[in-house]
Every structure is written in C-alpha cells, then in structure tokens.
Design a protein around this motif. Structure first.
Motif, PDB file in Angstrom:
ATOM      1  N   LEU A  40      33.733  36.824  46.610  1.00  0.00           N
ATOM      2  CA  LEU A  40      34.481  35.574  46.760  1.00  0.00           C
ATOM      3  C   LEU A  40      34.499  34.803  45.442  1.00  0.00           C
ATOM      4  N   ASP A  41      33.353  34.731  44.785  1.00  0.00           N
ATOM      5  CA  ASP A  41      33.265  34.006  43.511  1.00  0.00           C
ATOM      6  C   ASP A  41      34.139  34.633  42.429  1.00  0.00           C
ATOM      7  N   ALA A  42      34.251  35.957  42.431  1.00  0.00           N
ATOM      8  CA  ALA A  42      34.985  36.666  41.380  1.00  0.00           C
ATOM      9  C   ALA A  42      36.456  36.914  41.725  1.00  0.00           C
ATOM     10  N   ALA A  43      36.881  36.546  42.919  1.00  0.00           N
ATOM     11  CA  ALA A  43      38.249  36.845  43.355  1.00  0.00           C
ATOM     12  C   ALA A  43      39.285  36.177  42.459  1.00  0.00           C
ATOM     13  N   TRP A  44      40.384  36.854  42.289  1.00  0.00           N
ATOM     14  CA  TRP A  44      41.521  36.290  41.571  1.00  0.00           C
ATOM     15  C   TRP A  44      42.201  35.235  42.440  1.00  0.00           C
ATOM     16  N   ARG A  45      42.366  35.555  43.728  1.00  0.00           N
ATOM     17  CA  ARG A  45      42.945  34.596  44.682  1.00  0.00           C
ATOM     18  C   ARG A  45      42.273  34.763  46.032  1.00  0.00           C
ATOM     19  N   SER A  65      42.605  40.997  40.529  1.00  0.00           N
ATOM     20  CA  SER A  65      43.759  41.260  39.668  1.00  0.00           C
ATOM     21  C   SER A  65      43.385  41.164  38.197  1.00  0.00           C
ATOM     22  N   ASP A  66      44.241  41.780  37.361  1.00  0.00           N
ATOM     23  CA  ASP A  66      44.121  41.575  35.926  1.00  0.00           C
ATOM     24  C   ASP A  66      44.871  40.312  35.509  1.00  0.00           C
ATOM     25  N   GLY A  67      45.576  39.693  36.446  1.00  0.00           N
ATOM     26  CA  GLY A  67      46.294  38.453  36.174  1.00  0.00           C
ATOM     27  C   GLY A  67      47.601  38.639  35.427  1.00  0.00           C
ATOM     28  N   ALA A  68      47.982  39.888  35.183  1.00  0.00           N
ATOM     29  CA  ALA A  68      49.188  40.148  34.405  1.00  0.00           C
ATOM     30  C   ALA A  68      50.179  41.066  35.104  1.00  0.00           C
ATOM     31  N   SER A  69      49.678  42.131  35.757  1.00  0.00           N
ATOM     32  CA  SER A  69      50.631  43.085  36.323  1.00  0.00           C
ATOM     33  C   SER A  69      50.136  43.835  37.554  1.00  0.00           C
TER      34      SER A  69
END
Length: 139
Positions: A40-45, A65-69
C-alpha cells in the motif's frame, strides 16, 4: 445507496483492505500484514469505493507503475454484498480510464471476472507477453 469512488490514498481503510486480502483473496492470502502495508505504501495508485452514507469502504484496487508507460493492476475487490452493482466498474474506470495511466499498457493476473476486465480493454496476452511466475528466489 450512493457510492463514492476516490483515489485518495489517505482515505483507504487499511483494516478493511487487510481483512479482505487476508481472508478472501485467493491470489494473496500468503501475505502478512507487514507485506500488505508495504504494498500500500509503495503503490503508484490506490482507488477505494465507499458508501456515501457511512463512509465505509466496500471496494479497492491497487496499481504499480513506472509512471510513464506501464501499469500493473492488483488486489481488486468488492465486498460480496456490493458485487453486481457497478462498484467494480467504477473502481476500474477511476483507476484506468480516468487516471494518469489511461494510455499505458496495463497488465493483471486473474482467474475470474474476465468479462469485466475485457470492458476495460484487457485481453489474452499476445505473442510479446512472457511471464515469470512468482516463487522462491532463483539463483
């Protein structure tokens, strides 16, 4: 009953998420509370579904996610008494179509709800997909 779908990590009721994942999730009951908390702490969303009248959490989804693709959808659930009411669709809509990753390549692993995920563009892997199953560390 009105339902609110929210992507605020602060609103996630961690005890509800832990209770469901540790008892009902066929895919992850092996995790201990510390592991779930770290995820939960490390989740992207994080996306939660809540009853408007009581604020009680009734559904959840997590993404890495990598936040990009690329994004990985995980730990999607709706409490039994709210299944079949559109809550799952609302969670997926907020997570995938209405979020910053709407144009990403998404993946997930599931043995159920395939028709629901298909509504959001998920399909069987193509010839480019390979998977290394989870398991003990390999040397």
């Amino acid at each position: 009953m009105q339902i609110e779908i929210d992507d605020s990590p602060a609103r996630i009721q961690r005890d509800v998420v832990w209770a469901w994942l540790s008892s009902a999730a066929y895919w992850g009951r092996w995790r201990d509370r510390a592991t779930v908390e770290a995820q939960l702490d490390a989740a992207w969303r994080l996306v939660g579904a809540y009853r408007s009248d009581t604020g009680a959490q009734i559904g959840f989804a997590r993404a890495a996610s990598d936040g990009a693709s690329f994004a990985y959808l995980a730990d999607v659930f709706v409490l039994d008494e709210h299944q079949g009411t559109g809550v799952g669709r609302g969670i997926l809509r907020r997570m995938i179509d209405e979020g910053p990753g709407r144009d990403f390549r998404w993946s997930l692993f599931t043995r159920d709800a395939h028709s629901l995920y298909a509504e959001f563009g998920f399909a069987a892997p193509d010839e480019t997909a390979m998977v290394r199953p989870a398991g003990p560390a390999r040397r």
